[in-house]
Enzyme design. Structure first.
Site, PDB file in Angstrom:
ATOM      1  N   CYS A   1       0.842  -1.188   0.000  1.00  0.00           N
ATOM      2  CA  CYS A   1       0.000   0.000   0.000  1.00  0.00           C
ATOM      3  C   CYS A   1       0.880   1.241   0.000  1.00  0.00           C
ATOM      4  O   CYS A   1       1.878   1.280   0.721  1.00  0.00           O
ATOM      5  CB  CYS A   1      -0.890  -0.018   1.243  1.00  0.00           C
ATOM      6  SG  CYS A   1      -2.019   1.376   1.334  1.00  0.00           S
TER       7      CYS A   1
ATOM      8  N   HIS B   1      -9.038  -3.620  -2.878  1.00  0.00           N
ATOM      9  CA  HIS B   1      -8.142  -2.925  -1.943  1.00  0.00           C
ATOM     10  C   HIS B   1      -8.512  -1.441  -1.854  1.00  0.00           C
ATOM     11  O   HIS B   1      -8.601  -0.876  -0.758  1.00  0.00           O
ATOM     12  CB  HIS B   1      -6.690  -3.118  -2.428  1.00  0.00           C
ATOM     13  CG  HIS B   1      -5.649  -2.379  -1.644  1.00  0.00           C
ATOM     14  ND1 HIS B   1      -4.670  -3.024  -0.907  1.00  0.00           N
ATOM     15  CD2 HIS B   1      -5.395  -1.052  -1.503  1.00  0.00           C
ATOM     16  CE1 HIS B   1      -3.884  -2.114  -0.336  1.00  0.00           C
ATOM     17  NE2 HIS B   1      -4.295  -0.905  -0.683  1.00  0.00           N
ATOM     18  N   GLU B   2      -8.752  -0.813  -3.019  1.00  0.00           N
ATOM     19  CA  GLU B   2      -9.041   0.630  -3.040  1.00  0.00           C
ATOM     20  C   GLU B   2     -10.434   0.937  -2.486  1.00  0.00           C
ATOM     21  O   GLU B   2     -10.625   1.938  -1.800  1.00  0.00           O
ATOM     22  CB  GLU B   2      -8.910   1.189  -4.469  1.00  0.00           C
ATOM     23  CG  GLU B   2      -7.526   1.010  -5.107  1.00  0.00           C
ATOM     24  CD  GLU B   2      -6.384   1.548  -4.260  1.00  0.00           C
ATOM     25  OE1 GLU B   2      -6.590   2.521  -3.508  1.00  0.00           O
ATOM     26  OE2 GLU B   2      -5.278   0.980  -4.340  1.00  0.00           O
TER      27      GLU B   2
ATOM     28  N   HIS C   1     -10.261   1.128   1.126  1.00  0.00           N
ATOM     29  CA  HIS C   1      -9.752   2.431   1.594  1.00  0.00           C
ATOM     30  C   HIS C   1     -10.904   3.405   1.818  1.00  0.00           C
ATOM     31  O   HIS C   1     -10.933   4.127   2.811  1.00  0.00           O
ATOM     32  CB  HIS C   1      -8.791   3.043   0.570  1.00  0.00           C
ATOM     33  CG  HIS C   1      -7.355   2.621   0.750  1.00  0.00           C
ATOM     34  ND1 HIS C   1      -6.670   2.806   1.935  1.00  0.00           N
ATOM     35  CD2 HIS C   1      -6.474   2.068  -0.109  1.00  0.00           C
ATOM     36  CE1 HIS C   1      -5.421   2.362   1.792  1.00  0.00           C
ATOM     37  NE2 HIS C   1      -5.283   1.895   0.559  1.00  0.00           N
TER      38      HIS C   1
HETATM   39 ZN    ZN Z   1      -3.614   1.016  -0.187  1.00  0.00          ZN
END
Ligand code: ZN
Length: 196
Positions: free
Chosen positions: A90, A132-133, A136
């Site tokens: 990340c 993953h995003e 976030h």
């Molecule tokens: Zn990340």
């Protein structure tokens, strides 16, 4: 604009739905792409540049000259199939990698920068990056998806980031949490409220 690192509070903040796409937002996205390529990343979420907006960018080639530049605004994920464990990193935790279980495929509905509707079925690296995003945007780091045993092996690295953050915040290089949250609220007023 810069990429913030763990444990900056904006990284655990749940981003808000974008109601307005304008030239300022397009400028923000252009700057995000520059930062992402400079850091050789394949994805970057708006809250990683301290903006509480449901938006992320992706280019799985990590190269401005190659691959496809994708922008996802207000993404909604569904219909994931299968599962796969792969190491993830990340840009908000440079140098730290750990195994994360994700669904192998994913369907994403979102909007592009021109307000166009996006509907995609993804697999491979793109499916992983989009998961993953999107995490976030909900204030979830890949650390939060790791099993406790794997996480334990990263403890010393994480502690370094945490000590560094605390010292930078005490030294005034990073603003206090109160100021950080006040600014997030200002950004939300700008992009996430419905004007009539
Ligand atoms: Zn990340």
């Amino acid at each position: 604009m810069e990429i913030i690192t763990h444990p900056h509070p904006t990284l655990s903040y749940k981003s808000k739905t974008i109601q307005r796409i304008n030239s300022e937002l397009r400028d923000i996205v252009a700057e995000m792409f520059e930062l992402m390529y400079a850091a050789q990343g394949v994805g970057l979420a708006a809250n990683q540049v301290n903006l509480p907006l449901r938006l992320f960018i992706v280019n799985t080639s990590a190269d401005s000259e190659e691959g496809e530049q994708l922008v996802f605004i207000n993404p909604v994920l569904s219909k994931g199939k299968g599962s796969e464990i792969e190491d993830e990193g990340c840009l908000s935790l440079p140098g730290v990698y750990g195994p994360v279980n994700r669904t192998r495929t994913i369907h994403v509905e979102a909007f592009g920068l021109q307000g166009n509707a996006i509907s995609m079925d993804l697999d491979g690296l793109l499916a992983r990056v989009v998961q993953h995003e999107t995490d976030h945007l909900d204030g979830i780091m890949f650390l939060d998806r790791m099993n406790p045993l794997s996480l334990k092996t990263l403890q010393a690295d994480l502690q370094e980031f945490e000590l560094e953050f605390a010292s930078r915040q005490q030294g005034g290089i990073i603003e206090s949490n109160d100021v950080i949250y006040a600014k997030l609220t200002e950004w939300e007023a700008k992009f996430c409220t419905q004007h009539v």
